[in-house]
Design a protein around this motif. Sequence first.
Motif, PDB file in Angstrom:
ATOM      1  N   GLN A  88       0.836  -1.192   0.000  1.00  0.00           N
ATOM      2  CA  GLN A  88       0.000   0.000   0.000  1.00  0.00           C
ATOM      3  C   GLN A  88       0.872   1.244   0.000  1.00  0.00           C
ATOM      4  N   PRO A  89       0.561   2.223  -0.837  1.00  0.00           N
ATOM      5  CA  PRO A  89       1.306   3.476  -0.766  1.00  0.00           C
ATOM      6  C   PRO A  89       0.978   4.214   0.527  1.00  0.00           C
ATOM      7  N   ASP A  90       1.997   4.761   1.146  1.00  0.00           N
ATOM      8  CA  ASP A  90       1.814   5.544   2.378  1.00  0.00           C
ATOM      9  C   ASP A  90       1.151   4.737   3.483  1.00  0.00           C
ATOM     10  N   ALA A  91       1.415   3.429   3.546  1.00  0.00           N
ATOM     11  CA  ALA A  91       0.833   2.597   4.602  1.00  0.00           C
ATOM     12  C   ALA A  91       1.457   2.950   5.944  1.00  0.00           C
ATOM     13  N   SER A  92       0.692   2.740   7.007  1.00  0.00           N
ATOM     14  CA  SER A  92       1.203   2.993   8.350  1.00  0.00           C
ATOM     15  C   SER A  92       2.453   2.158   8.607  1.00  0.00           C
ATOM     16  N   PRO A  93       3.530   2.773   9.092  1.00  0.00           N
ATOM     17  CA  PRO A  93       4.769   2.017   9.329  1.00  0.00           C
ATOM     18  C   PRO A  93       4.664   1.065  10.508  1.00  0.00           C
ATOM     19  N   VAL A  94       3.645   1.223  11.351  1.00  0.00           N
ATOM     20  CA  VAL A  94       3.511   0.348  12.524  1.00  0.00           C
ATOM     21  C   VAL A  94       2.335  -0.609  12.381  1.00  0.00           C
ATOM     22  N   GLY A  95       1.556  -0.500  11.317  1.00  0.00           N
ATOM     23  CA  GLY A  95       0.429  -1.391  11.119  1.00  0.00           C
ATOM     24  C   GLY A  95       0.877  -2.823  10.881  1.00  0.00           C
ATOM     25  N   GLY A  96       0.273  -3.757  11.590  1.00  0.00           N
ATOM     26  CA  GLY A  96       0.602  -5.163  11.403  1.00  0.00           C
ATOM     27  C   GLY A  96       1.854  -5.625  12.103  1.00  0.00           C
ATOM     28  N   GLU A  97       2.362  -4.829  13.027  1.00  0.00           N
ATOM     29  CA  GLU A  97       3.557  -5.235  13.772  1.00  0.00           C
ATOM     30  C   GLU A  97       3.206  -6.123  14.959  1.00  0.00           C
ATOM     31  N   PHE A  98       1.931  -6.136  15.337  1.00  0.00           N
ATOM     32  CA  PHE A  98       1.526  -6.876  16.518  1.00  0.00           C
ATOM     33  C   PHE A  98       0.334  -7.786  16.212  1.00  0.00           C
ATOM     34  N   LEU A  99       0.407  -9.019  16.658  1.00  0.00           N
ATOM     35  CA  LEU A  99      -0.658 -10.030  16.610  1.00  0.00           C
ATOM     36  C   LEU A  99      -1.019 -10.455  15.190  1.00  0.00           C
ATOM     37  N   TRP A 100      -1.682  -9.581  14.425  1.00  0.00           N
ATOM     38  CA  TRP A 100      -2.053  -9.948  13.058  1.00  0.00           C
ATOM     39  C   TRP A 100      -1.087  -9.267  12.105  1.00  0.00           C
ATOM     40  N   THR A 101      -0.177 -10.057  11.550  1.00  0.00           N
ATOM     41  CA  THR A 101       0.913  -9.520  10.747  1.00  0.00           C
ATOM     42  C   THR A 101       0.580  -9.584   9.255  1.00  0.00           C
ATOM     43  N   ARG A 102       1.449  -8.993   8.445  1.00  0.00           N
ATOM     44  CA  ARG A 102       1.259  -9.047   6.999  1.00  0.00           C
ATOM     45  C   ARG A 102       1.389 -10.483   6.473  1.00  0.00           C
ATOM     46  N   THR A 103       2.215 -11.276   7.106  1.00  0.00           N
ATOM     47  CA  THR A 103       2.325 -12.687   6.712  1.00  0.00           C
ATOM     48  C   THR A 103       1.023 -13.427   6.976  1.00  0.00           C
ATOM     49  N   SER A 104       0.450 -13.212   8.146  1.00  0.00           N
ATOM     50  CA  SER A 104      -0.837 -13.828   8.473  1.00  0.00           C
ATOM     51  C   SER A 104      -1.915 -13.374   7.499  1.00  0.00           C
ATOM     52  N   ASN A 105      -1.881 -12.095   7.159  1.00  0.00           N
ATOM     53  CA  ASN A 105      -2.883 -11.524   6.267  1.00  0.00           C
ATOM     54  C   ASN A 105      -2.807 -12.137   4.866  1.00  0.00           C
ATOM     55  N   THR A 106      -1.589 -12.307   4.375  1.00  0.00           N
ATOM     56  CA  THR A 106      -1.401 -12.901   3.053  1.00  0.00           C
ATOM     57  C   THR A 106      -1.912 -14.337   3.021  1.00  0.00           C
ATOM     58  N   PHE A 107      -1.636 -15.112   4.070  1.00  0.00           N
ATOM     59  CA  PHE A 107      -2.124 -16.492   4.145  1.00  0.00           C
ATOM     60  C   PHE A 107      -3.648 -16.515   4.166  1.00  0.00           C
ATOM     61  N   MET A 108      -4.247 -15.621   4.944  1.00  0.00           N
ATOM     62  CA  MET A 108      -5.703 -15.583   5.066  1.00  0.00           C
ATOM     63  C   MET A 108      -6.372 -15.299   3.731  1.00  0.00           C
ATOM     64  N   TRP A 109      -5.886 -14.270   3.020  1.00  0.00           N
ATOM     65  CA  TRP A 109      -6.504 -13.914   1.743  1.00  0.00           C
ATOM     66  C   TRP A 109      -6.316 -15.010   0.708  1.00  0.00           C
ATOM     67  N   ALA A 110      -5.152 -15.653   0.684  1.00  0.00           N
ATOM     68  CA  ALA A 110      -4.909 -16.741  -0.259  1.00  0.00           C
ATOM     69  C   ALA A 110      -5.865 -17.898  -0.007  1.00  0.00           C
ATOM     70  N   ALA A 111      -6.119 -18.203   1.272  1.00  0.00           N
ATOM     71  CA  ALA A 111      -7.041 -19.286   1.618  1.00  0.00           C
ATOM     72  C   ALA A 111      -8.479 -18.924   1.264  1.00  0.00           C
ATOM     73  N   LEU A 112      -8.860 -17.678   1.507  1.00  0.00           N
ATOM     74  CA  LEU A 112     -10.230 -17.254   1.246  1.00  0.00           C
ATOM     75  C   LEU A 112     -10.540 -17.215  -0.239  1.00  0.00           C
ATOM     76  N   LEU A 113      -9.625 -16.683  -1.034  1.00  0.00           N
ATOM     77  CA  LEU A 113      -9.907 -16.422  -2.450  1.00  0.00           C
ATOM     78  C   LEU A 113      -9.559 -17.588  -3.372  1.00  0.00           C
ATOM     79  N   ASN A 114      -8.859 -18.562  -2.903  1.00  0.00           N
ATOM     80  CA  ASN A 114      -8.436 -19.701  -3.710  1.00  0.00           C
ATOM     81  C   ASN A 114      -9.554 -20.199  -4.650  1.00  0.00           C
ATOM     82  N   PRO A 115      -9.289 -20.302  -5.959  1.00  0.00           N
ATOM     83  CA  PRO A 115      -7.990 -20.247  -6.649  1.00  0.00           C
ATOM     84  C   PRO A 115      -7.595 -18.861  -7.158  1.00  0.00           C
TER      85      PRO A 115
END
Length: 206
Positions: A88-115
């Motif tokens: 994301q352009p201009d994304a918060s530099p501290v967003g996703g540093e705690f509990l729900w991370t960008r790695t978790s988010n990527t896994f979640m979206w891949a599972a939801l949208l598959n294929p």
Amino acid sequence: MVLSPDYRLTPEHPFPAAIEDAYTTLCWITRNANTLGIDPARIGLTGESAGGGLAAGLALLTRDREGPTLLFQNLVYPVLDDRTTTGQPDASPVGGEFLWTRTSNTFMWAALLNPVAPGAADVSPYAAPARATDLSGLPPVYLSVGALDLFLDEDLAYAQRLIHQGVSVELEIVPGACHIFDQTDTPVATRSIARRIDAMKRGFGL
């Protein structure tokens, strides 16, 4: 009365399983309102995180299918935009540093949208409500998100677009709060939950 649909979950059941289950439940509630002892004209949606995204998607789907009337959406740190996985352009530099991370988010979206791949051009707005171009005619929204939440930027953008398209929005940004902060035994969680309940009461006209 609170009814919580036991919808099918990913990764075994990707989109659109969950939202179709939620819509089926909503229609069932409306058809059985007399038996349940509720007013079919006074139904609202609420959800947290992925459930908040599901509630927002359900509001869109219900509007487009001319389904049951909804009074409000009560969305708590909702997951709204698969494009967070591609940067994301201009994304918060501290967003996703705690509990729900960008790695978790990527896994979640891949599972939801598959294929379908997250970030692809053909992602449905019923899966990722931020993809919807027309937000008009939706029920009023109460949206709460923490300032350290990964979903802060997409939630703020969605709230602004709702406002610009004539939807009533009440927005709460919780200072110093990360994802699922309201599940902690802290004063900030207690205050936020109280505001959420108050918003639902007002949504019902109480």
